[in-house]
Structure formats: C-alpha cells, structure tokens
Design a protein around this motif. Structure first.
Motif, PDB file in Angstrom:
ATOM      1  N   GLU A 178       1.183   3.946  -3.036  1.00  0.00           N
ATOM      2  CA  GLU A 178       1.030   5.430  -2.856  1.00  0.00           C
ATOM      3  C   GLU A 178       1.877   6.520  -3.436  1.00  0.00           C
ATOM      4  O   GLU A 178       1.547   7.588  -3.891  1.00  0.00           O
ATOM      5  CB  GLU A 178       0.771   5.722  -1.291  1.00  0.00           C
ATOM      6  CG  GLU A 178      -0.663   5.299  -0.640  1.00  0.00           C
ATOM      7  CD  GLU A 178      -0.605   5.313   0.828  1.00  0.00           C
ATOM      8  OE1 GLU A 178       0.359   5.829   1.418  1.00  0.00           O
ATOM      9  OE2 GLU A 178      -1.894   4.856   1.230  1.00  0.00           O
ATOM     10  N   THR A 213       0.803  -1.221   0.075  1.00  0.00           N
ATOM     11  CA  THR A 213       0.023  -0.004  -0.086  1.00  0.00           C
ATOM     12  C   THR A 213       0.911   1.010   0.063  1.00  0.00           C
ATOM     13  O   THR A 213       0.794   2.364  -0.751  1.00  0.00           O
ATOM     14  CB  THR A 213      -0.937   0.040   1.126  1.00  0.00           C
ATOM     15  OG1 THR A 213      -1.731  -1.145   1.089  1.00  0.00           O
ATOM     16  CG2 THR A 213      -1.926   1.418   1.388  1.00  0.00           C
ATOM     17  N   LEU A 270      -5.734  -6.101  -6.351  1.00  0.00           N
ATOM     18  CA  LEU A 270      -5.890  -4.608  -6.018  1.00  0.00           C
ATOM     19  C   LEU A 270      -7.160  -4.403  -5.921  1.00  0.00           C
ATOM     20  O   LEU A 270      -8.163  -4.914  -6.458  1.00  0.00           O
ATOM     21  CB  LEU A 270      -5.292  -4.184  -7.682  1.00  0.00           C
ATOM     22  CG  LEU A 270      -3.776  -4.428  -7.961  1.00  0.00           C
ATOM     23  CD1 LEU A 270      -3.385  -3.959  -9.269  1.00  0.00           C
ATOM     24  CD2 LEU A 270      -3.017  -3.615  -7.124  1.00  0.00           C
ATOM     25  N   SER A 271      -7.266  -3.161  -5.170  1.00  0.00           N
ATOM     26  CA  SER A 271      -8.812  -2.583  -4.920  1.00  0.00           C
ATOM     27  C   SER A 271      -8.344  -1.160  -5.380  1.00  0.00           C
ATOM     28  O   SER A 271      -7.298  -0.522  -5.347  1.00  0.00           O
ATOM     29  CB  SER A 271      -9.112  -3.088  -3.649  1.00  0.00           C
ATOM     30  OG  SER A 271      -8.353  -2.369  -2.594  1.00  0.00           O
ATOM     31  N   VAL A 272      -9.568  -0.500  -5.572  1.00  0.00           N
ATOM     32  CA  VAL A 272      -9.714   0.890  -5.946  1.00  0.00           C
ATOM     33  C   VAL A 272     -10.325   1.712  -5.001  1.00  0.00           C
ATOM     34  O   VAL A 272     -11.662   1.278  -4.519  1.00  0.00           O
ATOM     35  CB  VAL A 272     -10.175   1.110  -7.371  1.00  0.00           C
ATOM     36  CG1 VAL A 272     -10.343   2.469  -7.797  1.00  0.00           C
ATOM     37  CG2 VAL A 272      -9.508   0.455  -8.630  1.00  0.00           C
ATOM     38  N   GLN A 273      -9.589   2.680  -4.631  1.00  0.00           N
ATOM     39  CA  GLN A 273     -10.505   3.751  -3.772  1.00  0.00           C
ATOM     40  C   GLN A 273     -10.494   5.267  -4.090  1.00  0.00           C
ATOM     41  O   GLN A 273      -9.555   5.532  -4.979  1.00  0.00           O
ATOM     42  CB  GLN A 273      -9.816   3.674  -2.368  1.00  0.00           C
ATOM     43  CG  GLN A 273      -9.867   2.322  -1.505  1.00  0.00           C
ATOM     44  CD  GLN A 273      -9.073   2.503  -0.351  1.00  0.00           C
ATOM     45  OE1 GLN A 273      -8.654   3.614   0.145  1.00  0.00           O
ATOM     46  NE2 GLN A 273      -8.922   1.380   0.075  1.00  0.00           N
ATOM     47  N   PRO A 274     -11.390   6.000  -4.011  1.00  0.00           N
ATOM     48  CA  PRO A 274     -11.359   7.328  -4.376  1.00  0.00           C
ATOM     49  C   PRO A 274     -10.241   7.992  -4.107  1.00  0.00           C
ATOM     50  O   PRO A 274      -9.655   7.856  -2.692  1.00  0.00           O
ATOM     51  CB  PRO A 274     -12.739   7.948  -3.752  1.00  0.00           C
ATOM     52  CG  PRO A 274     -13.508   6.835  -3.440  1.00  0.00           C
ATOM     53  CD  PRO A 274     -12.565   5.662  -3.161  1.00  0.00           C
ATOM     54  N   ALA A 275      -9.556   8.902  -4.595  1.00  0.00           N
ATOM     55  CA  ALA A 275      -8.193   9.798  -4.079  1.00  0.00           C
ATOM     56  C   ALA A 275      -8.671  10.590  -3.073  1.00  0.00           C
ATOM     57  O   ALA A 275      -7.682  11.022  -2.467  1.00  0.00           O
ATOM     58  CB  ALA A 275      -7.616  10.069  -5.430  1.00  0.00           C
TER      59      ALA A 275
END
Length: 95
Positions: free
Chosen positions: A29, A25, A89-94
């Motif tokens: 980033e 992670t 992998l996962s996606v999150q709002p920035a």
C-alpha cells in the motif's frame, strides 16, 4: 540497574501466514519498490533465507543482494521469491 534492550527485528514478529500477509499488504500500500524488496527479505529471513533461496532457484548471497532496501530487483525475481514463500499477488480496484 540499566535497562537492556534489543533492536527491533520484524522477522521475529512474523509467526504465521496471516502476519506475513498483513505485513506485505501494508508495504504494498505504501508503493515503495525498495521497501517491497526489503519486506520480502524480512519475510525470507523469518522463513529461512537458505531454504527460500533454494526454492527460488537463487544463491543465498544473490537473494540477500536482491532483497536489500536499496535494491531494485526485477519483477521476475519478486515473483520467484513470492512463489518460494508460498505467496501470490492479487489485484483489487484502487477505489
């Protein structure tokens, strides 16, 4: 008497899935593709490069080459290695 030290090896610090997830992670980033390849290589070494290469359907030498810090592996290779490592992998709002 002189102090004896060993070079730091991140692979020795990755003891469980939580350590691996936290490390990856942080690397993601940063947004550096070369560092991502290197981090996956470190994780693969921590888990056993030969086993991960076999599970990813790659040769060990090819895996080492693909996961060097100066490499630019294809996304397909990244996904194969992630799957072999038991990661996703996962996606999150920035924001």
């Amino acid at each position: 008497m002189p102090t004896t030290t060993r070079p730091f090896d991140m692979a020795e610090q990755l003891r469980d899935e939580q350590d691996i997830a936290a490390y990856l992670t942080l690397v993601l980033e940063e947004g550096d593709p070369g560092e991502l390849a290197h981090a996956l290589g470190v994780i693969a070494r921590a888990r056993g490069m030969t086993q991960i290469a076999a599970e990813a359907g790659m040769g060990r030498e090819a895996l080492y080459k693909a996961l060097r810090a100066d490499a630019s592996p294809r996304f397909e290779t990244i996904l194969k290695v992630m799957h072999a490592l038991g990661l996703r992998l996962s996606v999150q709002p920035a924001a």
